[in-house]
Design a protein around this motif. Structure first.
Motif, short mmCIF file in Angstrom:
data_model
loop_
_atom_site.label_atom_id
_atom_site.label_comp_id
_atom_site.label_asym_id
_atom_site.label_seq_id
_atom_site.Cartn_x
_atom_site.Cartn_y
_atom_site.Cartn_z
N LEU A 28 -5.05 -0.26 -7.23
CA LEU A 28 -3.69 0.09 -6.79
C LEU A 28 -3.48 1.60 -6.82
O LEU A 28 -3.71 2.25 -7.84
CB LEU A 28 -2.65 -0.59 -7.68
N LEU A 29 -3.05 2.15 -5.70
CA LEU A 29 -2.78 3.58 -5.64
C LEU A 29 -1.48 3.90 -6.37
O LEU A 29 -0.55 3.09 -6.37
CB LEU A 29 -2.69 4.05 -4.19
N HIS A 32 1.61 3.47 -4.31
CA HIS A 32 2.09 2.09 -4.16
C HIS A 32 2.74 1.59 -5.45
O HIS A 32 3.70 0.82 -5.41
CB HIS A 32 0.93 1.17 -3.75
N ARG A 35 6.20 3.12 -5.41
CA ARG A 35 7.07 2.58 -4.37
C ARG A 35 7.32 1.08 -4.55
O ARG A 35 8.46 0.62 -4.48
CB ARG A 35 6.45 2.82 -2.98
N ASP A 36 6.23 0.33 -4.75
CA ASP A 36 6.35 -1.13 -4.72
C ASP A 36 6.67 -1.73 -6.09
O ASP A 36 7.44 -2.68 -6.19
CB ASP A 36 5.07 -1.75 -4.15
N THR A 41 11.18 4.68 -3.64
CA THR A 41 10.68 4.80 -2.26
C THR A 41 10.89 6.19 -1.66
O THR A 41 10.63 6.39 -0.47
CB THR A 41 11.34 3.75 -1.36
N HIS A 44 6.79 9.21 0.13
CA HIS A 44 6.43 8.57 1.40
C HIS A 44 4.92 8.56 1.64
O HIS A 44 4.17 9.32 1.02
CB HIS A 44 7.13 9.28 2.55
N ILE A 45 4.52 7.71 2.60
CA ILE A 45 3.12 7.62 3.00
C ILE A 45 3.05 7.96 4.49
O ILE A 45 3.65 7.27 5.31
CB ILE A 45 2.56 6.21 2.77
N GLY B 25 15.34 11.71 -1.67
CA GLY B 25 14.49 10.51 -1.60
C GLY B 25 15.29 9.24 -1.41
O GLY B 25 14.77 8.15 -1.59
N GLY B 27 16.82 8.37 1.44
CA GLY B 27 16.75 7.87 2.81
C GLY B 27 16.07 6.52 2.81
O GLY B 27 15.28 6.21 1.92
N ASP B 31 9.47 1.63 5.84
CA ASP B 31 8.62 1.21 4.73
C ASP B 31 9.43 1.05 3.43
O ASP B 31 8.93 0.56 2.43
CB ASP B 31 7.49 2.24 4.54
N ASP B 32 10.67 1.53 3.46
CA ASP B 32 11.52 1.46 2.27
C ASP B 32 12.45 0.25 2.27
O ASP B 32 13.13 -0.01 1.27
CB ASP B 32 12.39 2.73 2.16
N ARG B 34 13.66 -3.18 1.66
CA ARG B 34 13.23 -4.21 0.71
C ARG B 34 13.96 -5.51 0.99
O ARG B 34 15.19 -5.54 1.01
CB ARG B 34 13.54 -3.75 -0.73
N TYR B 122 -2.31 -5.54 -0.01
CA TYR B 122 -3.73 -5.39 -0.34
C TYR B 122 -4.50 -6.66 0.03
O TYR B 122 -5.62 -6.61 0.51
CB TYR B 122 -3.92 -5.06 -1.83
N PRO B 203 4.55 6.88 10.47
CA PRO B 203 3.95 5.98 11.46
C PRO B 203 4.96 4.91 11.89
O PRO B 203 6.10 4.89 11.42
CB PRO B 203 2.78 5.35 10.68
N PHE B 284 3.38 -2.27 8.84
CA PHE B 284 3.54 -0.81 8.78
C PHE B 284 2.15 -0.23 9.03
O PHE B 284 1.25 -0.37 8.21
CB PHE B 284 4.07 -0.38 7.41
#
Lengths: 168, 791
Positions: A28-29, A32, A35-36, A41, A44-45, B25, B27, B31-32, B34, B122, B203, B284
């Motif tokens: 796991l990075l 992540h 964020r997760d 969040t 950013h990536i 942070g 915003g 990807d944010d 949930r 993953y 992206p 994503f």
């Protein structure tokens, strides 16, 4: 592969002053995890090659790209993300500088850009334009053309040094 | 009582109201977002540029931990391919659009072949690795010109020689050829405009959620056009009633055109969510996927024939362009090289004989569609190279050639002979003269001559670029004639609540431009209410009238005008109500400083907040008046707007290494009236930098068999902080009469102007060595090789 996925390792770290413990996959990075797992969040990536810098955070006082560090490598460490920068409801001078000088447009690179700037000004409180541009080479922005980012950094440097004009 | 005049905000550099969330942070980008029960979709992509899919075995993947499903093209072959909504006008287009997942054949590296849906992201990557696909590789072709030659591999059965369309504008080719042959000076050149990757730092992504209770679908997507995405997804792809789909664009991290289009994942995540009984499904893309598969821009290869007089007057121009459109047609791909490029090739010049021919071509690359400046960037690069080639051939100074050929202020409205809308107004020479003055042109030319005389290693180059572009798209009727398959107006609703607070909804939406700030400034001034009392809502199809979205520098010129007109309607109704409450004749009421009063008696007037309250409760309204203060406008502009200006770039080129350093960059732009100069300058900085990137650094490279060699940010060089100069900007202000704001638009002008300015500067620096043209990007290697070949 299936076995590796099943393996979990306990990690503990302090993020923005709060202690967290979790069990994570070894792969796991950190980005992540932040964020997760923690829901932070703001980091950013933007790429998968450690080029863009949208994921820059502090780990043990050093700015790092959190897409290039495993969560387990941060075990026992202290992390600060963009969410931890403002103090007592007051923006950090770097945040203020980006707002004042229109140093952002879409805002996606901004958290990483702000964290890298913060780190630059800790190392070099009064950077020249060339030093600023060099220091931000690892942070990509596609919107601003960097001019107002340079001005934002100069603004922050001036605020942090109590108003003395930065050299150019 | 109506108060004294509040401070006017239009024209002021107001700090952006969007920024507090973005600098902390807080915003919320795609990807944010949930959602409970979120499942993750990952995509298996073709490693081949052209291949037949023989078989797919996903059994092992299906058995892996966390896998909720694996789907291939075969599983969804009942779903329509994506639509192409803008074809080259008046000619046949051989349309091939992508399916959501490839069926039978792939046509580019990165073509989606299968997807897995898993509990965690993953697990999705693990499962992808367990899918086995057997491909039969087919011959691939890269390069639009090459793809049309006999014997080239064929991509699609219905498109012989891989030709999508042949289209032309201007006079007959024969007539222009005759004029060319009769010209004193004749120049022929091949001019390229390399394929680029838009590279928004965020992206693309999408999340689909199906509600089994109501049968409604919600799509969150990185979108520049949510209403259009709903329309296309509903009516053209899934066949779901349009009202059953809601599309939301959260904060969008840059687009530059690449987020206008409908992509495979947007309908797919909705369909997948339905298969999973309503679990939301998220996609994503990573940066590599973005580079391989999110639409690219430019990609032209042109033959040019120029005729001129000995003193530099252009007499004839013929341009024949091969435009790469990639393996399939993206949403509006054919319209860019035709309407947006072909019809603008004349630039800001009067050219008596002109013909532009375009061949749109399929090749085994990523799809190519509109990217910042779309078409007009390629046109301005073409014509500004042409002007410099004329200067080079005649020995007349490039500034003088421009002056000699400019459309003059008295020529407006001006028809450039290419079948487009007439240019509204402008003063091209004024902008040129100011830019020359700012940069100190004559001194630079003297210094250049001295350095050449001395054989200095650092060679000086001065590049000029005078440009005009067409933006603020529609009008609908014209765009319909041009093959655009919808309208192109914009919507706005302005509503004053009972509390006096104002909500504005707009079909325009930001992906970095600061709409919330600019539109609030406009409304604050027009209505006389505090900036803080205005909320600008956007990016959600729910509760907003249909709108076409943000691209083509249209947000202020078209979307802003819709708001302006809605405010005017609200004000008009407020004045009628005031007349009733004040027992005065409507014609005696004036609206000023946030309230309505009888001429000469502001002290007994009604504030807009008081009027809003009265309008809402409805206790005492004039006969026939409906409650509330609210108005909607659908504004269809009468024409394009035409921003213009001159940019000048000064470079030093190293004779020994070919390396270019940008020493100065001066820009004089006329974007008409400016609402927020901070934002306008920011747009110019960013646009200029992207164009500079094209001139010096960026370019997609494909190997012969169609593998992308520039597939990451390690290999594809976007401009970094150390590569950009400080820009010196000035404006001239010529308000357009096309819209009541007088605003021309600024989103693309920088990118349109800067590529030729920088390229012309580099070529100018080495022109004394006998070099008159080079292909971009002008990397040290390319410049060095060109010098080596000429000495």
């Amino acid at each position: 592969m299936a076995e590796a996925v099943a393996t979990r390792i306990p990690v503990k770290m302090t993020v923005n002053g709060t202690e967290y413990a979790a069990e994570v996959e070894p792969r796991l990075l950190l980005v992540h995890f932040l964020r997760d797992n923690l829901g932070l969040t703001g980091t950013h990536i933007g790429c998968d090659t450690s080029q863009c810098g949208a994921c820059v955070v502090y780990l043990n006082g050093e700015s790092i790209k959190s897409c290039t560090v495993l969560a387990v490598q941060a075990d026992g460490g202290e992390v600060m993300t963009i969410e931890g920068l403002a103090k007592d409801g007051e923006y950090d001078p770097v945040q203020q500088g980006f707002w004042e000088m229109h140093g952002l447009q879409c805002g996606y690179c901004t958290p990483g850009m702000i964290m890298s700037t913060h780190s630059l000004l800790k190392r070099n409180p009064n950077p020249s334009e060339t030093e600023i541009r060099h220091a931000l080479e690892g942070n990509l922005c596609r919107c601003t053309g960097y001019q107002n980012i340079v001005k934002a950094v100069q603004y922050a440097a001036e605020q942090m040094s109590g108003g003395s004009a930065p050299t150019s | 009582m109506v108060a004294s005049a509040p401070e006017k905000l239009v024209g002021k550099p107001i700090k952006r109201r969007e920024d507090p969330r973005l600098i902390t942070g807080a915003g919320v980008f795609i990807d944010d977002v949930r959602l409970p029960g979120l499942a993750h979709m990952a995509v298996l992509r073709s490693p081949y540029a052209h291949a037949r899919i023989v078989s797919i075995n996903a059994d092992a993947a299906r058995a892996m931990p966390g896998v909720l499903g694996v789907f291939t093209g075969e599983d969804i072959k009942h779903i329509n391919p994506l639509p192409c909504a803008w074809q080259a006008p008046g000619v046949e287009n051989k349309v091939n659009t992508p399916r959501l997942l490839a069926l039978d054949e792939v046509h580019q590296v990165g073509d989606p072949v299968a997807v897995v849906v898993t509990e965690s992201p993953y697990q999705a990557k693990d499962a992808l690795a367990a899918i086995e696909v057997d491909y039969e590789e087919l011959p691939a072709v890269v390069g639009a010109r090459k793809a049309t030659t006999p014997g080239a591999p064929q991509l699609h059965e219905n498109a012989p020689s891989n030709i999508v369309f042949r289209w032309s504008c201007g006079q007959d080719a024969d007539q222009v050829d005759a004029a060319l042959a009769a010209s004193e000076v004749q120049v022929r050149e091949r001019i390229g405009n390399q394929q680029l990757i838009p590279t928004a730092i965020e992206p693309r992504g999408s999340i689909g959620r199906y509600d089994p209770g109501t049968g409604e679908y919600t799509l969150w997507a990185t979108s520049q056009a949510p209403h259009v995405h709903r329309l296309l997804t509903a009516a053209f792809v899934l066949g779901v009633p349009e009202q059953k789909i809601r599309v939301i664009a959260p904060d969008v991290g840059g687009g530059f055109g690449s987020k206008i289009y409908l992509y495979f994942d947007m309908p797919l995540v909705l369909w997948l969510s339905e298969q999973l009984g309503g679990r939301p499904v998220k996609f994503f893309e990573d940066r590599s996927e973005n580079f391989l598969h999110t639409s690219h821009g430019r990609g032209h290869d042109s033959d040019v024939a120029i005729g001129a007089t000995k003193d530099g007057k252009i007499t004839a121009l013929r341009v024949d362009t091969f435009a790469n459109l990639g393996g399939y047609l993206s949403t509006i791909a054919p319209g860019t090289p035709s309407t947006l490029y072909g019809r603008m090739v004349a630039g800001c010049y009067k050219i008596p004989n002109i013909h532009v021919g375009i061949t749109g071509v399929y090749t085994n690359t990523a799809m190519v569609d509109a990217y910042r400046g779309a078409g007009r960037t390629e046109a301005s690069y073409m014509i500004e190279r042409v002007v410099d080639l004329v200067a080079n051939a005649t020995g007349v100074d490039p500034a003088e050639v421009r002056r000699l050929n400019f459309v003059q202020p008295e020529d407006f409205p001006f028809d450039n002979g290419l079948g487009g809308l007439p240019y509204d107004s402008g003063d091209y020479e004024k902008a040129l003269n100011r830019a020359l003055e700012m940069v100190g042109y004559e001194d630079l030319r003297r210094e250049q001559a001295e350095r050449r005389e001395n054989g200095d290693r650092k060679m000086l180059g001065i590049g000029l670029s005078s440009f005009v572009e067409a933006c603020g798209l529609g009008p609908s009727q014209y765009m319909g004639r041009e093959g655009w398959a919808a309208g192109l107006w914009e919507s706005a609703n302005v509503r004053i609540h009972l509390t006096g607070k104002v909500v504005v909804t707009t079909g325009s939406l930001p992906h970095g431009q600061g709409h919330e700030t600019t539109f609030s400034q406009l409304v604050a001034d027009e209505l006389g209410v505090p900036f803080e009392d205005i909320q600008v809502k956007h990016s959600d199809t729910q509760g907003t009238p249909f709108g076409y979205g943000s691209y083509g520098s249209r947000s202020l010129a078209v979307g802003g005008t819709a708001i302006y007109k809605s405010v005017a309607k609200v004000r008009e109704k407020a004045m009628q109500l005031a007349a009733h409450l004040l027992e005065a004749a409507p014609e005696d009421i004036v609206y000023e400083n946030g309230g309505a009063y009888v001429k000469g008696s502001p002290e007994s007037g009604k504030t807009i907040q008081e009027l809003a309250g009265a309008a809402h409760v409805g206790y005492d309204l004039p006969a026939g008046m409906e409650p509330t203060l609210e108005a909607t406008t659908f504004y269809d502009p009468p024409s394009f707007t035409f921003p213009f200006g001159t940019h000048i770039c000064v470079v030093e080129v190293d004779r020994d290494t070919g390396d270019t350093e940008v020493k100065r960059y001066v820009a004089v732009d006329d974007v008409g009236n400016v609402v927020n100069p901070l934002i306008v300058d920011g747009q110019l900085h960013g646009g200029i930098t992207q164009g500079l990137g094209q001139a010096l650094y960026e370019g997609v490279v494909y190997a012969e068999k169609g593998e992308m060699l520039t597939g990451s940010l390690n290999d594809y060089a976007i401009v970094r902080a150390s590569m950009a100069p400080m820009f010196e900007l000035e404006n001239t202000v010529t308000p357009t009469s096309v819209n009541p704001l007088g605003a021309r638009g600024v989103g693309e002008a920088g990118a349109i102007a800067s590529t030729p300015a920088v390229a012309n500067a580099v070529i100018d620096a080495v022109s004394h060595l006998g070099i008159r043209n080079m292909d971009m990007p002008l990397t040290p290697e390319r410049v060095w090789r060109s010098m080596a070949a000429n000495t």
